[in-house]
Design a protein around this motif. Structure first.
Motif, short mmCIF file in Angstrom:
data_model
loop_
_atom_site.label_atom_id
_atom_site.label_comp_id
_atom_site.label_asym_id
_atom_site.label_seq_id
_atom_site.Cartn_x
_atom_site.Cartn_y
_atom_site.Cartn_z
N UNK A 1 -4.01 0.00 15.51
CA UNK A 1 -4.92 -0.52 14.50
C UNK A 1 -5.70 0.64 13.83
N UNK B 1 1.11 -5.43 5.27
CA UNK B 1 0.28 -5.27 6.47
C UNK B 1 1.18 -5.20 7.68
N UNK B 2 0.57 -4.94 8.83
CA UNK B 2 1.30 -4.82 10.08
C UNK B 2 0.75 -5.86 11.04
N UNK C 1 -2.73 1.39 6.40
CA UNK C 1 -2.09 0.09 6.64
C UNK C 1 -2.99 -0.80 7.49
N UNK C 2 -3.34 -1.99 7.00
CA UNK C 2 -4.11 -2.91 7.84
C UNK C 2 -3.24 -3.48 8.96
N UNK C 3 -3.81 -3.54 10.16
CA UNK C 3 -3.06 -3.99 11.33
C UNK C 3 -3.74 -5.21 11.94
N UNK C 4 -2.99 -6.25 12.18
CA UNK C 4 -3.54 -7.39 12.91
C UNK C 4 -2.87 -7.52 14.26
N UNK C 5 -3.65 -7.97 15.23
CA UNK C 5 -3.07 -8.31 16.53
C UNK C 5 -2.64 -9.77 16.43
#
Lengths: 346, 346
Positions: free
Chosen positions: A59, A42-43, A68-72
């Protein structure tokens, strides 16, 4: 107006984007290869203010085009709580114009110690963030003097889009990307008439900015510009979240800006425009679709553009609208009260 | 007022939380064991509206106490763009009062197909979301009739806190959790005087709600309640993000609510209160710290509580403040205009 740093920096955006496309490809390709080799699960992206809105763009761009899953990231987990979550399998990106955001730097530092792949995106290769991450991608935006970020925001989006292009390796993305400098210039030209109608909103005290998907980022960024330059109580909402509560506050004259270019969200945004219309809301529309533009009391027609790049286009009229709101209210556009160019939080 | 569903449901919160603690532990223990067995690399939570604010709580509780990175999922990647990111190594949680949120259900469905560990948290074990996920944890909140969610929000926080307790396995967490029903009842009692001063804000048209860390969630939830019940243009900010731009709009009389219980963020929040004080902002303070409460024009003193559980306490005065803003303005508290109890977005 034409001599403010803000106006100049808004106008420089086609040049900065063209420069990034022309000069930054080898660096982007190198980072893309490192990402392929690392193969992140993930990112996580750490950023504040305008840079956080660039993270919101990623995102969707990383999600739709790369899966690709993106988290803040929540920087306070690293600074205040000193309990960094496990980011060892992540690509961790820190975004900051100055590269001096200490809380963001701490996320990069913790992540690097955990074995994550780290990347800083800043305007200063010598900055603390650039020195902390394994990789750095420069914004090549020259100095940004105005406190409100404009050219560094679209430069951040461009770097992220270049990274997506390098990783996705689909030929049409590259072609679409190459057209952005011209399309941004066209958008600047098409936005010139905002000056003619900005006074209509001289006494507006609240403002909702609505977008979704790729342009969720744009809604947040335009909201922040209007907020910091014109001191208006402005809030950004996703089209979906707005229906889950905030729409209750809409009545006759409630001012809303809809960001609705052609793409997967157009039907949803048009339906929302219809609902706002039924309630008598005041509607400003940024779009390249005639049926959507028809809903606007005031509109900015933007050029046709691939949806994944539309945030680079749609934010431009918002920057200009925010500047004119400040001008018509007599506020200093280069230095809003109480703000510094570099804000360090921990 | 005392007969509105909203007032009744606010008052039921100690009972609902006590019931969850008494009856839901076996189910929570089973889910916790499944999470241990699965050993997720990260957590993705899908939710809308109030439930999304519960997700924001999890971002800090899972982060600080379990070291698990939490992302808020972007449902449109699953519905509108039909490009679900790879969540195979994630614990994917869908949160919804009704369990009918179709976009959230789609995230659970995609994630389950990818091999993720899925969990629905809803008030209805027969709901589509509960049926889609591998695991379900019920809110045991009885029917919530008022459109504005209150008891289901604190029930969601309680379920998440129980899950953290079961996974962290630190004895003091369990003890702290067991005190929550009593502390929530105390908070209800301490909030009674809000009715006496709510009229002061009868003509407030904009409002900022400020928190950070664990109470970032609380800031968002109180903001949403005030927004949907009293139709005020309200925005939630983290203490850090507020300094990066929005603070520019603060001048004499600008109304802000600070959520600042004792804990890791207290110094930051006190410093922000000082800045707001210098600019002449109107300040409402929810805190259990005397030095923080001293900054408030109006205050709600809440009981002492462990920081990780303070969102369950601090949201209560906000719910009551929002209700009184609606009452003093003559708005229907159980059914805000233009809202339904179940909002289905895709």
């Amino acid at each position: 107006m034409s001599t403010s740093h803000l106006a100049q920096e808004i106008a420089q955006q086609p040049t900065v984007i063209a420069r990034l496309l022309a000069e930054n490809s080898p660096q982007v390709a190198r980072v893309a290869q490192a990402i392929r080799d690392f193969n992140p699960t993930f990112v996580a992206i750490a950023a504040r203010g305008t840079s956080d809105n660039a993270a919101r763009y990623a995102q969707y761009a990383f999600g739709v085009l790369l899966g690709l899953p993106v988290m803040l990231a929540a920087p306070s987990l690293h600074t205040i709580y000193q309990a960094p979550p496990n980011l060892a399998r992540a690509l961790v990106i820190g975004i900051s114009q100055s590269g001096q955001a200490e809380d963001v730097r701490r996320v990069l530092q913790d992540a690097r110690q955990q074995g994550a792949l780290t990347l800083a995106i800043t305007n200063y290769p010598d900055s603390p963030m650039a020195q902390t991450a394994i990789h750095h991608l420069a914004l090549l935006a020259d100095e940004e003097v105005s406190i409100a970020a404009t050219k560094t925001y679209t430069a951040q989006l461009t770097v992220l889009a270049m990274l997506v292009n390098a990783l996705a390796d689909r030929p049409h993305l590259r072609d679409e990307l190459s057209q952005v400098p011209r399309l941004v210039q066209e958008t600047l030209d098409l936005s010139a008439n905002i000056a003619d109608w900005a006074e209509r909103y001289r006494y507006m005290e609240k403002f909702a900015v609505l977008g979704r998907g790729y342009n969720y980022s744009t809604a947040f960024e335009i909201s922040l510009k209007v907020n910091e330059l014109a001191y208006i109580a402005t809030t950004a909402y996703s089209e979906a979240d707005f229906r889950h509560g905030p729409i209750a506050m809409v009545q006759t004259g409630f001012p809303a800006l809809l960001i609705a270019p052609q793409g997967a969200l157009l039907d949803n945004m048009r339906d929302l425009a219809e609902k706002l219309s039924e309630r008598g809301a005041e509607r400003i529309v940024i779009s390249n679709d005639p049926t959507m533009l028809a809903y606007g009391h005031k509109v900015v027609r933007v050029p046709e553009v691939a949806e994944w790049l539309s945030p680079l286009i749609c934010v431009i009229p918002g920057q200009i609208f925010a500047m004119h709101q400040a001008l018509t209210r007599g506020y200093p556009v280069d230095k809003p009260r109480g703000l510094s160019k570099v804000t360090i939080t921990e």
